[in-house]
Scaffold this active site. Sequence first.
Site, short mmCIF file in Angstrom:
data_model
loop_
_atom_site.label_atom_id
_atom_site.label_comp_id
_atom_site.label_asym_id
_atom_site.label_seq_id
_atom_site.Cartn_x
_atom_site.Cartn_y
_atom_site.Cartn_z
N ALA A 294 0.86 -1.19 0.00
CA ALA A 294 0.00 0.00 0.00
C ALA A 294 0.89 1.24 0.00
O ALA A 294 2.01 1.21 0.51
CB ALA A 294 -0.88 0.00 1.24
N GLY B 170 0.83 -5.36 0.81
CA GLY B 170 -0.23 -5.54 -0.18
C GLY B 170 0.29 -6.15 -1.47
O GLY B 170 -0.46 -6.81 -2.19
N GLU C 183 0.18 -9.70 -0.89
CA GLU C 183 -1.24 -10.08 -0.82
C GLU C 183 -1.89 -10.13 -2.20
O GLU C 183 -2.70 -11.00 -2.49
CB GLU C 183 -1.99 -9.11 0.11
CG GLU C 183 -1.56 -9.30 1.57
CD GLU C 183 -2.04 -8.17 2.48
OE1 GLU C 183 -1.89 -6.99 2.10
OE2 GLU C 183 -2.55 -8.47 3.57
N GLU D 109 4.10 -5.04 7.49
CA GLU D 109 3.23 -4.02 8.08
C GLU D 109 3.55 -3.76 9.55
O GLU D 109 3.48 -2.63 10.03
CB GLU D 109 1.75 -4.44 7.94
CG GLU D 109 1.23 -4.42 6.51
CD GLU D 109 1.45 -5.73 5.76
OE1 GLU D 109 2.28 -6.57 6.18
OE2 GLU D 109 0.78 -5.90 4.72
N1 CAA Z 1 4.51 3.45 -0.20
C1 CAA Z 1 4.91 4.64 -0.70
N2 CAA Z 1 6.14 4.85 -1.23
C2 CAA Z 1 6.99 3.81 -1.24
C3 CAA Z 1 6.65 2.54 -0.73
C4 CAA Z 1 5.33 2.37 -0.21
N3 CAA Z 1 4.89 1.19 0.26
N4 CAA Z 1 7.72 1.71 -0.87
C5 CAA Z 1 8.68 2.44 -1.45
N5 CAA Z 1 8.26 3.71 -1.67
C6 CAA Z 1 9.00 4.81 -2.27
C7 CAA Z 1 10.05 5.35 -1.30
O1 CAA Z 1 9.46 6.25 -0.39
C8 CAA Z 1 11.00 6.00 -2.27
O2 CAA Z 1 10.47 7.23 -2.67
P1 CAA Z 1 11.39 8.57 -2.62
O3 CAA Z 1 12.47 8.31 -3.63
O4 CAA Z 1 10.43 9.65 -3.01
O5 CAA Z 1 11.92 8.67 -1.23
C9 CAA Z 1 10.96 5.08 -3.49
O6 CAA Z 1 9.75 4.32 -3.37
C10 CAA Z 1 12.12 4.07 -3.52
O7 CAA Z 1 12.13 3.39 -2.28
P2 CAA Z 1 13.45 3.28 -1.36
O8 CAA Z 1 14.32 4.47 -1.54
O9 CAA Z 1 13.00 2.96 0.03
O10 CAA Z 1 14.15 2.02 -2.06
P3 CAA Z 1 15.07 0.93 -1.37
O11 CAA Z 1 15.59 0.10 -2.49
O12 CAA Z 1 16.06 1.57 -0.45
O13 CAA Z 1 14.11 0.03 -0.45
C11 CAA Z 1 12.08 -1.22 0.02
C12 CAA Z 1 13.08 -0.73 -1.05
C13 CAA Z 1 12.76 -2.25 0.93
C14 CAA Z 1 10.95 -1.90 -0.75
C15 CAA Z 1 11.57 -0.03 0.85
O14 CAA Z 1 11.14 0.98 -0.02
C16 CAA Z 1 10.42 -0.37 1.77
O15 CAA Z 1 10.64 -0.95 2.82
N6 CAA Z 1 9.18 0.01 1.40
C17 CAA Z 1 8.01 -0.14 2.22
C18 CAA Z 1 7.52 -1.56 2.23
C19 CAA Z 1 6.34 -1.72 3.15
O16 CAA Z 1 6.40 -1.48 4.35
N7 CAA Z 1 5.20 -2.19 2.58
C20 CAA Z 1 3.99 -2.45 3.32
C21 CAA Z 1 3.04 -1.33 3.13
S1 CAA Z 1 1.63 -1.47 4.17
C22 CAA Z 1 0.53 -2.44 3.36
O17 CAA Z 1 0.78 -2.94 2.28
C23 CAA Z 1 -0.80 -2.58 4.07
C24 CAA Z 1 -1.65 -3.69 3.61
O18 CAA Z 1 -1.42 -4.87 3.83
C25 CAA Z 1 -2.89 -3.41 2.95
#
Ligand code: CAA
Length: 258
Positions: free
Chosen positions: A65, A109, A112, A132
Amino acid sequence: MAYECILAEKDGEVGVLTLNRPEALNAFSDQLMDEVTDALKKFDADDDIGCIVLMGSEKAFAAGADIKEMASKSYIDVYSEDFITKNWEEATRVRKPIIAAVAGYALGGGCELALMCDFIIAADNAKFAQPEITIGAMPGAGGTQRLARFIGKSKAMDMCLTGRMMDAQEAERCGLVSRIVPKGELRAEAIKVARQIADFSRPIAMLTKEAVNRAYETTLSEGVRFERRVFHSVFALEDQKEGMTAFIEKRKPSFKNR
Ligand code: CAA
């Protein structure tokens, strides 16, 4: 509907839907999910399409998400809009087979959504997680339910409670993915498998999908009864006659999807 966050293309009888929001690693904004829903509905309704491939980029299937869109929502916001049910579950309503082709991150997500598809082909760089809990949330699109059914309680608990990443090899070992291919070959391989499915009788592929899915919704005896009835119904199809006659005549069947 003009798409900005996805690409939807036809490759013969295969519908290929590519998540295309690289600046956010394909995180699911409302717009992206609306587009996915629209494209899936169109492929499902399209008589030329026999199987769908859902994929992301080489770096990320999807990072879950959109945390930036979601962070400030209140309880009443998410409750009122039934957050994520609205446009996240189309993949579970599609009647044609859907293959998730996962390279890179399939997180939250993203994992998922892959689980909502019929099976997952993973690139050797795929990484699955339900992270999450690390951001003060919990899975909300089937992560605690589908994951537990597919890989068992212990692994599902481990993933949901620690947020750790599972690599492609572990995912294959525990049944989360059906096969692993080199990352450069993922798209071609997924389309090849989808084409193989699309070449079979379409109604039979759809009935088969429905029957396998029933295994996750009902008891064993009810499921077996359902399978028997569906199996019987296959004998009403011209494709059953064609398939069996072709075998006897030692030729390739030519299914007409009826
Ligand atoms: N939402 C919004 N933006 C996201 C994102 C997310 N889930 N994941 C990555 N991005 C964005 C980052 O903010 C970044 O943007 P900026 O350049 O503007 O800062 C860009 O994508 C690149 O990401 P990173 O710089 O973080 O890239 P990385 O290679 O260093 O790391 C990653 C990659 C490990 C995937 C890391 O981005 C990360 O941990 N992302 C979040 C993953 C997460 O927690 N997902 C669960 C979301 S909650 C959910 O899904 C709820 C549900 O079940 C319904």
